[in-house]
Design an enzyme around this catalytic site. Structure first.
Site, PDB file in Angstrom:
ATOM      1  N   GLU A   1     -29.510  64.450  38.254  1.00  0.00           N
ATOM      2  CA  GLU A   1     -29.940  63.494  37.248  1.00  0.00           C
ATOM      3  C   GLU A   1     -29.244  62.096  37.612  1.00  0.00           C
ATOM      4  O   GLU A   1     -29.521  60.606  37.445  1.00  0.00           O
ATOM      5  CB  GLU A   1     -30.296  63.909  35.672  1.00  0.00           C
ATOM      6  CG  GLU A   1     -30.548  64.753  35.657  1.00  0.00           C
ATOM      7  CD  GLU A   1     -30.167  65.624  34.319  1.00  0.00           C
ATOM      8  OE1 GLU A   1     -29.481  65.037  33.363  1.00  0.00           O
ATOM      9  OE2 GLU A   1     -31.402  66.399  33.847  1.00  0.00           O
TER      10      GLU A   1
ATOM     11  N   LYS B   1     -33.717  73.804  27.342  1.00  0.00           N
ATOM     12  CA  LYS B   1     -32.718  72.979  28.486  1.00  0.00           C
ATOM     13  C   LYS B   1     -31.154  73.733  28.028  1.00  0.00           C
ATOM     14  O   LYS B   1     -30.571  74.128  29.827  1.00  0.00           O
ATOM     15  CB  LYS B   1     -32.628  71.557  28.464  1.00  0.00           C
ATOM     16  CG  LYS B   1     -32.065  70.874  29.867  1.00  0.00           C
ATOM     17  CD  LYS B   1     -32.111  69.800  29.930  1.00  0.00           C
ATOM     18  CE  LYS B   1     -31.855  69.176  31.549  1.00  0.00           C
ATOM     19  NZ  LYS B   1     -32.034  67.899  31.412  1.00  0.00           N
TER      20      LYS B   1
ATOM     21  N   ASP C   1     -24.560  59.259  30.792  1.00  0.00           N
ATOM     22  CA  ASP C   1     -25.567  59.791  30.328  1.00  0.00           C
ATOM     23  C   ASP C   1     -25.760  59.939  28.727  1.00  0.00           C
ATOM     24  O   ASP C   1     -25.002  60.947  28.682  1.00  0.00           O
ATOM     25  CB  ASP C   1     -26.369  60.655  31.080  1.00  0.00           C
ATOM     26  CG  ASP C   1     -27.582  61.252  30.395  1.00  0.00           C
ATOM     27  OD1 ASP C   1     -28.426  60.315  29.378  1.00  0.00           O
ATOM     28  OD2 ASP C   1     -28.368  61.413  31.653  1.00  0.00           O
TER      29      ASP C   1
ATOM     30  N   ASP D   1     -38.425  63.843  35.493  1.00  0.00           N
ATOM     31  CA  ASP D   1     -37.211  64.621  34.365  1.00  0.00           C
ATOM     32  C   ASP D   1     -36.993  65.402  32.829  1.00  0.00           C
ATOM     33  O   ASP D   1     -38.267  65.036  31.951  1.00  0.00           O
ATOM     34  CB  ASP D   1     -36.969  63.017  33.567  1.00  0.00           C
ATOM     35  CG  ASP D   1     -35.471  63.375  32.261  1.00  0.00           C
ATOM     36  OD1 ASP D   1     -35.172  64.093  32.306  1.00  0.00           O
ATOM     37  OD2 ASP D   1     -35.152  62.159  31.953  1.00  0.00           O
TER      38      ASP D   1
END
Ligand code: AMP
Length: 622
Positions: A187, A87, A215, A24
């Protein structure tokens, strides 16, 4: 066609029985997981404490690159050399992220172009791919220490909304870190797999299901609606807020306490140490209140206190904002909350009781939250890895492309259109344009392989799109589609969208190449990843320099009236420096020259624009 695995040490092709790790690669934290005695587990630090590796990279004075907790400590003391949230930059250009300026404490090269972002650290320029590779290397070391063996195969997760560029950048980062990236997984799909949802071994009703994956991390919020049928996951809709998360909860607590203590907000910027201290205390309070009812502690001799009730009131507007995103995603998927069969909670902030209760209330059902919300994505990624390794017999392994397919672009670079390990059949495409005014023909050369330069890859064929109507460079829109059918035949179609001019060829990519040869090509690509990335970086920097030189020369000739002599001389000198840099071998010197030129010309360009606008307003020019 099937998944090919290689042993990097031996240079041999292996059966897919050995360890493939799940990663992850997060905005705030990253984790690595693997299957231990049939169960997924995340690898913890050497003290056995935490599985989280902060996604922070610090460049120390002595050139050392530090990743994780030690790097995070440098965020306050040395922000310019400490890179976080990389990211957010993956697969993006400066133009994509210029509105985020001010968010990053480090420098991003302002080249005002569509080319991929570069981060400036001292006199070097790093791509987000290189920075992410630093984080991935840290995870690789961690798992190798745990297993006392070298690990080279990985599945890496990305947000469901990541586009092709962002996915490719993630693959490249994996390759650079020495991983053979077998699959990029969404994800939310990984999170569902962690709960056994969509895995026929554990969930064998066979009925299609619709699930929501909520999330909420430290800095971002994502909601995804997925449909799962026969082990296949389809993303129906995604929504979210790239600047909403637990950090905002902390900020709300900080503001509340400052008000109580009668201290002005500006102390946070004026006294950085105090700002950091109160923020950390606020985070501790928030975490404690996930189980306790009251929090109390000392802050520089004064008592600060917060009850669960007060916290709930402070964060209600923020939690409501996540529900707005949920509503948008439901609307896009044409669903109502009661049509959602399961709700999966991901991200550290879903430990907050108000979040759990609000989400559960909204969807009208209990949520799945009994796994560690920080670990679910990595755990699911390792389950996906296990499926790819062939250890979960009931799951279908789909046919995939054994090597990447793409075309040659400027400077002999390979532009991947269908990445390796994509499920077939597949269709993918991209738009290109011409580089010369009045260009009539465009040669399309199709290659297979993993190297950055086409000369190291395998040429599958080429054709020329002839008769493009004459237009200035950059204006034609040439759409190139790769269509790979279930029989492994690749059709490459090129079409100029303004004139509808079209041409295509059919190729069988696996014809005349053995599995061993494919394995060797892969091995070479990983062995040469660092060198390839450097040459790609140099070629792209030269290309960018050439475009900027053209623009700069045009600017000089069009604006002679508004420039004074010093400005003309300085711009000419800066252009010369850039020209010289572009003929050299060092990409950092080229980027440095671009940065210097842009920094100098930016205010002049603004002045030129103001003058043009004023002239238009005066009615002089239309
Ligand atoms: P992530 O980005 O998923 O790693 O989530 C990190 C966020 O989760 C940070 O804002 C943390 O403060 C928050 N967090 C971690 N543990 C807890 C907890 N026990 N209660 C509330 N928030 C937490």
């Amino acid at each position: 066609m099937a998944t090919i695995a290689i042993n990097l040490k031996e240079g041999t092709i292996e059966s897919t029985q050995d360890v493939i790790v799940g990663i992850d690669l997060g905005t705030t934290n990253s984790l690595v997981a693997y299957m231990k005695e049939g169960r997924p587990v995340c690898v913890k630090d050497s003290n056995g404490q935490s599985a989280l590796v902060p996604s922070v990279v610090h460049f120390a004075e002595n050139e050392e690159i530090i990743v994780g907790d030690a790097a995070k400590k440098k965020l306050i003391s040395d922000p310019g050399n400490t890179i976080y949230s990389v990211k957010r930059l993956m697969g993006k250009s400066f133009r994509d992220v210029q509105n985020l300026e001010g968010f990053f404490g480090y420098r991003i090269l302002d080249d005002d172009t569509e080319s991929l972002v570069k981060v400036r650290v001292k006199d070097r320029f790093y791509t987000p791919i290189e920075l992410s590779a630093c984080i991935l290397r840290e995870l690789k070391t961690r798992i190798e220490q745990e297993l006392k063996a070298s690990v080279s195969k990985a599945v890496i997760t990305v947000p469901a909304y990541f586009n092709d560029n962002q996915r490719q950048a993630t693959r490249d980062a994996g390759k650079l870190a020495g991983f053979d990236v077998l699959r990029i997984v969404n994800e939310p799909t990984a999170a569902a797999l962690a709960y056994g949802i969509g895995n026929p071994q554990q969930d064998n009703s066979g009925e299609p299901e619709t699930i929501a994956v909520y999330d909420l991390g430290g800095g971002t919020f994502d909601i995804s609606m997925l449909k799962i049928e026969n082990g296949v996951f389809e993303v129906l809709a995604t929504n979210g807020d790239t600047f909403l998360g637990g950090d905002d909860f902390d900020q709300a607590i900080v503001s509340f306490w400052l008000k109580q203590l009668n201290i002005e907000m500006k102390i946070l910027t004026e006294e950085k140490d105090f700002g950091q201290k109160i923020r950390l205390l606020a985070e501790s309070a928030k975490k404690a209140l996930s189980t306790a009812e009251v929090f109390e502690d000392d802050l520089n001799g004064k008592t600060v206190r917060l009850t669960r009730r007060e916290l709930d009131t402070l964060i209600t507007p923020l939690v409501e904002r996540t529900l707005d995103c949920c509503k948008n995603a439901l609307r896009d998927a044409q669903l109502t909350p009661n049509q959602i069969d399961k709700v999966v909670m991901v991200g550290g902030s879903t430990r907050v009781p108000l979040v759990i209760n609000t989400v559960s209330g909204f969807f009208g059902r209990p949520v799945f939250n009994n796994l560690d919300p920080d670990e679910v994505v990595a755990l699911g990624a390792s389950i996906q890895a296990d499926i790819l390794a062939g250890n979960q017999k009931d799951l279908l392994l789909l046919d995939v492309t054994p090597l990447s397919l793409g075309i040659e672009t400027i400077g002999g670079l390979m532009d991947v259109i269908i990445p390796r390990n994509s499920k077939i059949p597949i269709r993918a495409g991209r738009q290109y344009t011409t580089s010369v005014d009045g260009q009539k023909n465009l040669k399309i050369s199709v290659f297979q392989g993993e190297r950055d330069l086409v000369e190291h890859n395998r040429k599958l064929g080429e054709f020329i799109l002839q008769g493009i109507p004459p237009m200035p460079a950059g204006l034609p829109k040439i759409d190139i589609q790769f269509i790979l059918n279930a029989d492994g035949i690749l059709t490459v179609r090129a079409r100029e969208l303004r004139s509808n001019l079209e041409q295509e060829i059919d190729i069988r990519p696996t014809y005349g190449i053995s599995e061993e040869e494919m394995g060797l090509m892969l091995l070479e690509s990983i062995r040469n990843a660092q060198a390839d990335m450097q040459i790609r970086g140099l070629l792209e920097a030269r290309n960018e320099a050439n475009n900027i030189l053209l623009g700069g020369e045009k600017f000089l000739s069009q604006n002679t009236q508004i420039l004074d002599e010093t400005e003309k001389t300085t711009i000419n000198a800066l252009l010369n420096t850039l020209r010289e840099a572009a003929s050299g071998q060092d990409k950092d010197i080229i980027h440095g020259a671009i940065d210097d030129l842009n920094t100098y010309t930016m205010p002049i360009a603004h002045r030129a624009m103001d003058i043009t606008i004023r002239e238009v307003m005066k009615g002089k020019k239309v």
